[in-house]
Motif scaffolding. Structure first.
Motif, PDB file in Angstrom:
ATOM      1  N   GLY A 153      37.666  19.414   2.112  1.00  0.00           N
ATOM      2  CA  GLY A 153      36.422  20.176   1.984  1.00  0.00           C
ATOM      3  C   GLY A 153      36.476  20.984   0.687  1.00  0.00           C
ATOM      4  N   ILE A 154      35.598  21.974   0.574  1.00  0.00           N
ATOM      5  CA  ILE A 154      35.689  22.912  -0.551  1.00  0.00           C
ATOM      6  C   ILE A 154      35.938  24.292   0.030  1.00  0.00           C
ATOM      7  CG2 ILE A 154      34.472  24.020  -2.464  1.00  0.00           C
ATOM      8  CD1 ILE A 154      32.928  21.484  -2.959  1.00  0.00           C
ATOM      9  N   GLY A 155      37.037  24.895  -0.396  1.00  0.00           N
ATOM     10  CA  GLY A 155      37.360  26.256   0.037  1.00  0.00           C
ATOM     11  C   GLY A 155      37.045  27.222  -1.087  1.00  0.00           C
ATOM     12  N   SER A 156      36.825  28.487  -0.722  1.00  0.00           N
ATOM     13  CA  SER A 156      36.494  29.478  -1.751  1.00  0.00           C
ATOM     14  C   SER A 156      37.102  30.822  -1.387  1.00  0.00           C
ATOM     15  CB  SER A 156      34.973  29.614  -1.860  1.00  0.00           C
ATOM     16  OG  SER A 156      34.412  29.880  -0.584  1.00  0.00           O
ATOM     17  N   ALA A 157      37.507  31.561  -2.415  1.00  0.00           N
ATOM     18  CA  ALA A 157      38.030  32.915  -2.180  1.00  0.00           C
ATOM     19  C   ALA A 157      37.551  33.821  -3.307  1.00  0.00           C
ATOM     20  CB  ALA A 157      39.553  32.898  -2.144  1.00  0.00           C
ATOM     21  N   LEU A 158      37.076  34.985  -2.944  1.00  0.00           N
ATOM     22  CA  LEU A 158      36.581  35.969  -3.903  1.00  0.00           C
ATOM     23  C   LEU A 158      37.538  37.156  -3.923  1.00  0.00           C
ATOM     24  CD1 LEU A 158      34.151  37.072  -5.657  1.00  0.00           C
ATOM     25  CD2 LEU A 158      33.322  38.114  -3.563  1.00  0.00           C
ATOM     26  N   ILE A 159      38.064  37.443  -5.118  1.00  0.00           N
ATOM     27  CA  ILE A 159      38.992  38.577  -5.264  1.00  0.00           C
ATOM     28  C   ILE A 159      38.428  39.475  -6.358  1.00  0.00           C
ATOM     29  CG2 ILE A 159      41.359  39.264  -5.879  1.00  0.00           C
ATOM     30  CD1 ILE A 159      40.904  35.775  -4.768  1.00  0.00           C
ATOM     31  N   HIS A 160      38.159  40.727  -6.002  1.00  0.00           N
ATOM     32  CA  HIS A 160      37.628  41.652  -7.000  1.00  0.00           C
ATOM     33  C   HIS A 160      38.632  42.780  -7.230  1.00  0.00           C
ATOM     34  CE1 HIS A 160      34.749  43.690  -9.473  1.00  0.00           C
ATOM     35  NE2 HIS A 160      35.019  44.801  -8.821  1.00  0.00           N
ATOM     36  N   ASP A 161      39.111  42.894  -8.468  1.00  0.00           N
ATOM     37  CA  ASP A 161      40.152  43.875  -8.793  1.00  0.00           C
ATOM     38  C   ASP A 161      41.282  43.829  -7.766  1.00  0.00           C
ATOM     39  OD1 ASP A 161      38.809  44.586 -11.058  1.00  0.00           O
ATOM     40  OD2 ASP A 161      37.979  46.444 -10.254  1.00  0.00           O
ATOM     41  N   GLY A 162      41.700  42.646  -7.418  1.00  0.00           N
ATOM     42  CA  GLY A 162      42.849  42.456  -6.519  1.00  0.00           C
ATOM     43  C   GLY A 162      42.522  42.515  -5.039  1.00  0.00           C
ATOM     44  N   VAL A 163      41.266  42.847  -4.700  1.00  0.00           N
ATOM     45  CA  VAL A 163      40.902  42.966  -3.281  1.00  0.00           C
ATOM     46  C   VAL A 163      40.167  41.698  -2.833  1.00  0.00           C
ATOM     47  CG1 VAL A 163      39.580  44.293  -1.583  1.00  0.00           C
ATOM     48  CG2 VAL A 163      40.733  45.477  -3.472  1.00  0.00           C
ATOM     49  N   LEU A 164      40.678  41.111  -1.775  1.00  0.00           N
ATOM     50  CA  LEU A 164      40.101  39.869  -1.251  1.00  0.00           C
ATOM     51  C   LEU A 164      38.938  40.163  -0.309  1.00  0.00           C
ATOM     52  CD1 LEU A 164      40.426  36.725  -0.614  1.00  0.00           C
ATOM     53  CD2 LEU A 164      41.854  37.492   1.299  1.00  0.00           C
ATOM     54  N   VAL A 165      37.806  39.477  -0.526  1.00  0.00           N
ATOM     55  CA  VAL A 165      36.684  39.533   0.433  1.00  0.00           C
ATOM     56  C   VAL A 165      36.776  38.241   1.257  1.00  0.00           C
ATOM     57  CG1 VAL A 165      34.179  39.640   0.681  1.00  0.00           C
ATOM     58  CG2 VAL A 165      35.289  40.769  -1.269  1.00  0.00           C
ATOM     59  N   PRO A 166      37.178  38.329   2.535  1.00  0.00           N
ATOM     60  CA  PRO A 166      37.517  37.083   3.251  1.00  0.00           C
ATOM     61  C   PRO A 166      36.310  36.265   3.733  1.00  0.00           C
ATOM     62  CG  PRO A 166      37.887  38.994   4.656  1.00  0.00           C
ATOM     63  CD  PRO A 166      37.439  39.531   3.330  1.00  0.00           C
ATOM     64  N   ASN A 167      36.592  35.001   4.047  1.00  0.00           N
ATOM     65  CA  ASN A 167      35.622  34.107   4.713  1.00  0.00           C
ATOM     66  C   ASN A 167      34.343  33.868   3.919  1.00  0.00           C
ATOM     67  OD1 ASN A 167      37.139  33.591   7.137  1.00  0.00           O
ATOM     68  ND2 ASN A 167      36.707  35.688   7.762  1.00  0.00           N
ATOM     69  N   LEU A 168      34.500  33.533   2.653  1.00  0.00           N
ATOM     70  CA  LEU A 168      33.327  33.373   1.792  1.00  0.00           C
ATOM     71  C   LEU A 168      32.535  32.093   2.088  1.00  0.00           C
ATOM     72  CD1 LEU A 168      32.346  35.232  -0.412  1.00  0.00           C
ATOM     73  CD2 LEU A 168      33.438  33.747  -2.080  1.00  0.00           C
ATOM     74  N   GLU A 169      33.241  30.971   2.321  1.00  0.00           N
ATOM     75  CA  GLU A 169      32.590  29.709   2.743  1.00  0.00           C
ATOM     76  C   GLU A 169      31.554  29.170   1.763  1.00  0.00           C
ATOM     77  OE1 GLU A 169      33.468  27.739   5.250  1.00  0.00           O
ATOM     78  OE2 GLU A 169      35.072  29.117   5.778  1.00  0.00           O
ATOM     79  N   LEU A 170      31.867  29.204   0.472  1.00  0.00           N
ATOM     80  CA  LEU A 170      30.905  28.677  -0.508  1.00  0.00           C
ATOM     81  C   LEU A 170      30.868  27.156  -0.523  1.00  0.00           C
ATOM     82  CD1 LEU A 170      31.407  31.076  -3.546  1.00  0.00           C
ATOM     83  CD2 LEU A 170      29.854  31.265  -1.594  1.00  0.00           C
ATOM     84  N   GLY A 171      31.802  26.527   0.162  1.00  0.00           N
ATOM     85  CA  GLY A 171      31.787  25.062   0.252  1.00  0.00           C
ATOM     86  C   GLY A 171      30.577  24.561   1.007  1.00  0.00           C
ATOM     87  N   HIS A 172      29.937  25.451   1.748  1.00  0.00           N
ATOM     88  CA  HIS A 172      28.792  25.025   2.555  1.00  0.00           C
ATOM     89  C   HIS A 172      27.456  25.494   1.971  1.00  0.00           C
ATOM     90  CE1 HIS A 172      31.610  23.431   5.408  1.00  0.00           C
ATOM     91  NE2 HIS A 172      32.230  24.597   5.469  1.00  0.00           N
ATOM     92  N   LEU A 173      27.474  25.891   0.693  1.00  0.00           N
ATOM     93  CA  LEU A 173      26.196  26.110   0.006  1.00  0.00           C
ATOM     94  C   LEU A 173      25.460  24.774  -0.046  1.00  0.00           C
ATOM     95  CD1 LEU A 173      27.236  28.207  -3.132  1.00  0.00           C
ATOM     96  CD2 LEU A 173      25.813  28.987  -1.229  1.00  0.00           C
ATOM     97  N   GLU A 174      24.153  24.840  -0.279  1.00  0.00           N
ATOM     98  CA  GLU A 174      23.399  23.588  -0.373  1.00  0.00           C
ATOM     99  C   GLU A 174      23.475  23.036  -1.802  1.00  0.00           C
ATOM    100  OE1 GLU A 174      19.451  23.714   1.454  1.00  0.00           O
ATOM    101  OE2 GLU A 174      18.846  22.374  -0.178  1.00  0.00           O
TER     102      GLU A 174
END
Ligand code: BGC
Length: 264
Positions: A153-174
């Motif tokens: 699949g496509i996995g995604s992770a967003l890290i801002h200044d070292g802090v992870l925002v979990p469960n982004l799920e951008l693989g399921h964008l249209e």
């Protein structure tokens, strides 16, 4: 080639600096002890195939064998475990590419039952992304880092200044009227026999859309196909730099261990 295994062994490292990571993927279940200061493995990774019928019971049994390979883990060692779906409080909320019986399953409970250890459960791309940001291609990068894993699949992770925002799920964008990962994952490239140039056209539309939504300072691309990055990353035209992952097939293990230690 990134160096994956430390010259140090478990015995050389202070117990507070040792974590243990387990990565559940669509094709394999892998684990290793991890040096939490450097993100290197403290021994060889051990891998068994994910069972064809990927139910919680069947995967749990393999999980038990993978962990047993490493003998007794001290109770003080933080153990992290990844799963390829949305994870809230150790419970699987989605399971796009694994058996649907995982949905609603407490993965921590499965881990306890089959391995005898408590484990901190996280999304697979979150683990890989956190590892890349902390020890790999994103080391020292301020601002917003987006780590995208291209695989089944496509996995995604967003890290801002070292802090992870979990469960982004951008693989399921249209993308072009479809769930993006069903058009642009590397498994789709293989299934449809797409050339790198053809696949890159899909990636271009996908990454341009993601860039428009999040304006990252850096894209990091992981997943098995990232070893062939010269064949497709140079074809992408984006504002942000886009670079291959450094930790490659250890990122999930390393990130799982690091997140388990962080949240202990
Ligand atoms: C899942 C994500 C996962 C990704 C990569 C997607 O289908 O929804 O949770 O991170 O695949 O495995």
């Amino acid at each position: 080639m990134a160096k994956n295994v430390s010259d140090l062994t478990l015995a050389d490292v202070h117990e507070n600096d040792v974590g243990f990571g387990i990565d559940i993927g669509g094709s394999g279940i892998k684990a290793a002890p991890v040096h939490l200061r450097t993100g290197e493995l403290l021994g060889k990774r051990f891998r068994l195939d994910t069972p064809e019928e990927s139910s919680p019971e069947a995967v749990g049994e393999v999980l038990g064998k993978v962990v047993a390979h490493f003998g007794d883990l001290p109770d003080s060692t933080p153990v992290g475990l990844t799963f390829p779906g949305v994870i809230l409080n150790d419970v699987t909320i989605t399971s796009a590419n694994m058996d649907k019986r995982w949905i609603g399953t407490d993965v921590g409970e499965v881990a306890r039952r089959f391995t005898g250890h408590d484990a901190h459960v996280v999304n697979d791309a979150d683990a890989a992304g956190y590892a890349e940001a902390r020890y790999g291609a994103g080391l020292g990068q301020d601002g917003t880092v987006l780590v995208m894993t291209l695989g089944t699949g496509i996995g995604s992770a967003l890290i801002h200044d070292g802090v992870l925002v979990p469960n982004l799920e951008l693989g399921h964008l249209e993308l072009d009227g479809h769930d993006a990962e069903t058009r642009a994952a590397s498994s789709v490239k293989d299934k449809e026999g797409l050339s790198y140039a053809k696949w890159a056209e899909r990636l271009q539309r996908y990454f341009a859309h993601v860039e428009f939504l999040f304006s990252p300072d850096l894209f990091i691309v992981g997943g098995g196909v990232s070893k062939d990055h010269e064949k497709f990353l140079p074809l992408l035209e984006l504002r942000a730099p886009i670079v291959p992952a450094k930790l490659r097939n250890t990122a999930g293990i390393v990130g799982a261990a690091a997140l388990a230690a962080r949240d202990r």
